[in-house]
Motif scaffolding. Sequence first.
Motif, PDB file in Angstrom:
ATOM      1  N   LYS A  21       0.825  -1.212   0.000  1.00 41.23           N
ATOM      2  CA  LYS A  21       0.000   0.000   0.000  1.00 41.23           C
ATOM      3  C   LYS A  21       0.857   1.260   0.000  1.00 41.23           C
ATOM      4  O   LYS A  21       0.655   2.185   0.798  1.00 41.23           O
ATOM      5  CB  LYS A  21      -0.957  -0.032   1.195  1.00 41.23           C
ATOM      6  CG  LYS A  21      -1.867  -1.256   1.187  1.00 41.23           C
ATOM      7  CD  LYS A  21      -2.681  -1.359   2.455  1.00 41.23           C
ATOM      8  CE  LYS A  21      -3.564  -2.605   2.435  1.00 41.23           C
ATOM      9  NZ  LYS A  21      -2.790  -3.860   2.359  1.00 41.23           N
ATOM     10  N   ARG A  49       0.463   2.711   9.050  1.00 41.22           N
ATOM     11  CA  ARG A  49      -0.921   2.235   8.921  1.00 41.22           C
ATOM     12  C   ARG A  49      -1.129   1.070   9.879  1.00 41.22           C
ATOM     13  O   ARG A  49      -0.253   0.211  10.014  1.00 41.22           O
ATOM     14  CB  ARG A  49      -1.209   1.761   7.500  1.00 41.22           C
ATOM     15  CG  ARG A  49      -1.023   2.824   6.432  1.00 41.22           C
ATOM     16  CD  ARG A  49      -1.269   2.226   5.050  1.00 41.22           C
ATOM     17  NE  ARG A  49      -1.001   3.184   3.993  1.00 41.22           N
ATOM     18  CZ  ARG A  49       0.210   3.425   3.494  1.00 41.22           C
ATOM     19  NH1 ARG A  49       1.253   2.760   3.975  1.00 41.22           N
ATOM     20  NH2 ARG A  49       0.378   4.311   2.536  1.00 41.22           N
ATOM     21  N   GLU A  51      -2.175  -1.893   9.834  1.00 42.67           N
ATOM     22  CA  GLU A  51      -2.506  -3.093   9.068  1.00 42.67           C
ATOM     23  C   GLU A  51      -1.219  -3.792   8.651  1.00 42.67           C
ATOM     24  O   GLU A  51      -0.117  -3.313   8.954  1.00 42.67           O
ATOM     25  CB  GLU A  51      -3.350  -2.734   7.841  1.00 42.67           C
ATOM     26  CG  GLU A  51      -2.737  -1.643   6.974  1.00 42.67           C
ATOM     27  CD  GLU A  51      -3.685  -1.152   5.893  1.00 42.67           C
ATOM     28  OE1 GLU A  51      -4.338  -2.007   5.271  1.00 42.67           O
ATOM     29  OE2 GLU A  51      -3.768   0.072   5.665  1.00 42.67           O
ATOM     30  N   SER A  52      -1.361  -4.908   7.977  1.00 48.38           N
ATOM     31  CA  SER A  52      -0.194  -5.685   7.545  1.00 48.38           C
ATOM     32  C   SER A  52      -0.155  -5.786   6.031  1.00 48.38           C
ATOM     33  O   SER A  52      -1.169  -5.596   5.345  1.00 48.38           O
ATOM     34  CB  SER A  52      -0.233  -7.094   8.154  1.00 48.38           C
ATOM     35  OG  SER A  52      -0.094  -7.042   9.561  1.00 48.38           O
ATOM     36  N   GLU A 102       4.482 -11.758   5.963  1.00 44.25           N
ATOM     37  CA  GLU A 102       3.858 -10.436   5.977  1.00 44.25           C
ATOM     38  C   GLU A 102       4.485  -9.621   7.079  1.00 44.25           C
ATOM     39  O   GLU A 102       5.039 -10.168   8.049  1.00 44.25           O
ATOM     40  CB  GLU A 102       2.346 -10.535   6.165  1.00 44.25           C
ATOM     41  CG  GLU A 102       1.915 -11.216   7.454  1.00 44.25           C
ATOM     42  CD  GLU A 102       0.404 -11.331   7.565  1.00 44.25           C
ATOM     43  OE1 GLU A 102      -0.127 -10.946   8.618  1.00 44.25           O
ATOM     44  OE2 GLU A 102      -0.223 -11.819   6.601  1.00 44.25           O
ATOM     45  N   SER A 104       4.050  -5.835   9.497  1.00 44.54           N
ATOM     46  CA  SER A 104       3.156  -4.760   9.919  1.00 44.54           C
ATOM     47  C   SER A 104       3.561  -3.470   9.211  1.00 44.54           C
ATOM     48  O   SER A 104       4.741  -3.234   8.945  1.00 44.54           O
ATOM     49  CB  SER A 104       3.232  -4.571  11.435  1.00 44.54           C
ATOM     50  OG  SER A 104       4.568  -4.295  11.842  1.00 44.54           O
ATOM     51  N   ASP A 106       2.812  -0.463  10.445  1.00 51.84           N
ATOM     52  CA  ASP A 106       2.696   0.617  11.420  1.00 51.84           C
ATOM     53  C   ASP A 106       4.031   1.323  11.645  1.00 51.84           C
ATOM     54  O   ASP A 106       4.144   2.181  12.515  1.00 51.84           O
ATOM     55  CB  ASP A 106       2.156   0.083  12.744  1.00 51.84           C
ATOM     56  CG  ASP A 106       2.983  -1.077  13.289  1.00 51.84           C
ATOM     57  OD1 ASP A 106       3.925  -1.515  12.598  1.00 51.84           O
ATOM     58  OD2 ASP A 106       2.674  -1.564  14.385  1.00 51.84           O
TER      59      ASP A 106
END
Length: 307
Positions: A21, A49, A51-52, A102, A104, A106
């Motif tokens: 993203k 963000r 999310e992962s 995956e 994170s 953040d």
Amino acid sequence: MKEGLGVQVDRISGALSGRFKIPPPPTIAARLIGNNQISFSHFRNLESRPESSAPPEREEGFVLCASLTATRFSRVCLAGRAQSVLQSPGEAYLFDLTSQYEISLDAQFDNVRFQISQAAIDEMAYEKGIGRVGGLHSKYFGQQDQILHHLAQTILPVIENTSAVTTAFVEYIALAFHDHVIYTYGGVRKGGQAVGGLSPWQLRRACDFIEANLAGDPSIQALSAECGLSTSYFTRAFRLSKGMTPHQWIIQRRISRGKSLLRDPRLTLAEIAQLCGFVDQSHFGRHFVRATGTTPAQARRDGRSRG
């Protein structure tokens, strides 16, 4: 059917953008054998963000990330095992693309990302007379690797400005990266692979090819094909014969041609730059000053005064 190098680069950049993203990261690649490539991306996340990342598409290949800044990831999941990771400059993070992973999103991070397929590893190793390399393995996730860190710092300006260097330079970094990973992560023992210089006819053919293509962008792949050698062998042999890499020799010959063309008052500096294979007048000027200690304009004036 072979996929064009530009198409492959766009595919990698687009996939990273979708999974993490982020805007499509600047990406370049070198193709040294067949359709197999080694790619380099300036891989960074500037916005945190909660999310992962999405899991990668499974393929036979590997990714090595060289961190440019210190970053703490609250969660990195490798093959179903989650952990927090403090990423530091000088450390290398190896990902096997046959396994799911995956991270994170953040945390803000800044890396140079190296990607190589298993096929590229094996075909280039075969050129060196080495058997199949059974994948890449790190001692631990985030092991110290100053060589990869320096390669990352070397290739980063090229990723951001691809027009500033020759194709041969990018290929040279790709060859250096391949050598490094097979010995550091591939379990290949460093042996005494004997490499001599180019034969007189090979050296003459390589230099003639460079002279004939200075206004273009002669690649190591094309030069090695002219001499009937593998890319890795040719690069080592050329350096033994000339005392410099093919990329350095190309730049030297471009400067030499530029000096000759400066004697023609009908040519502008911009036209001379183009005839010598430089991107523009500024690119020509930077290399000229580095090689001679003076600008092309001053060199032209000095030549006229001497005349």
